[in-house]
Design a protein around this motif. Structure first.
Motif: not given
Length: 136
Positions: A3-8, A38-42, A78-80, A83-89
């Motif tokens: 599976v190849y996931v493209s977000t760009r 990718v959206e934050a609400k997901q 990260h863009r969605a 926040d860096v902390v949420l992204y790392r998590r």
């Protein structure tokens, strides 16, 4: 299944670019291509279970059916989240899910292959290693 996931890149760009690369010619049609946004609400609330659910929804398959997973980039997460902390998590949860489903094994094997190739050929730069791996 791979599976190849493209977000760009839209699928037409993927077909025109990746579909014409020498090493992709015989496998391109066997890859399950997913173009997503990718959206934050997901991803919220940001829990391990939510990331696992998001990943299965994103792929459209059960993880047990996937033997190789490729993300074009993960910075869209990260863009969605914004926040860096949420992204790392999120990445840590994603890493654990991929590890639990043996989807990091191929990545590890690829890294080991590249290291052996670089040592055998006495290559020190990424550009030279890339040329050596892709062009033979």
């Amino acid at each position: 299944m791979c599976v190849y996931v493209s977000t760009r890149m839209p699928i037409t760009t993927i077909e025109n670019y990746l579909g014409n690369l020498k090493f992709m010619l015989d496998v391109f049609d066997r890859i399950y291509w997913r173009v997503v946004e990718v959206e934050a609400k997901q991803l919220m609330p940001l829990t391990h279970e939510k990331i696992a659910e998001w990943l299965e929804n994103l792929i459209g398959l059960e993880l047990e059916k996937v033997d190789r997973l490729v993300f074009d980039v993960v910075t869209s997460i990260h863009r969605a989240l914004g926040d860096v902390v949420l992204y790392r998590r999120a990445l840590k949860s994603l890493e654990l899910i991929l590890y639990e489903n043996d989807l990091l094994m191929d990545f590890r094997d690829t890294i080991n292959f590249c290291i052996k190739k670089a040592l055998k050929s006495n290559v020190a730069s990424y550009a030279n290693l890339r040329k050596l791996v892709y062009d033979g």
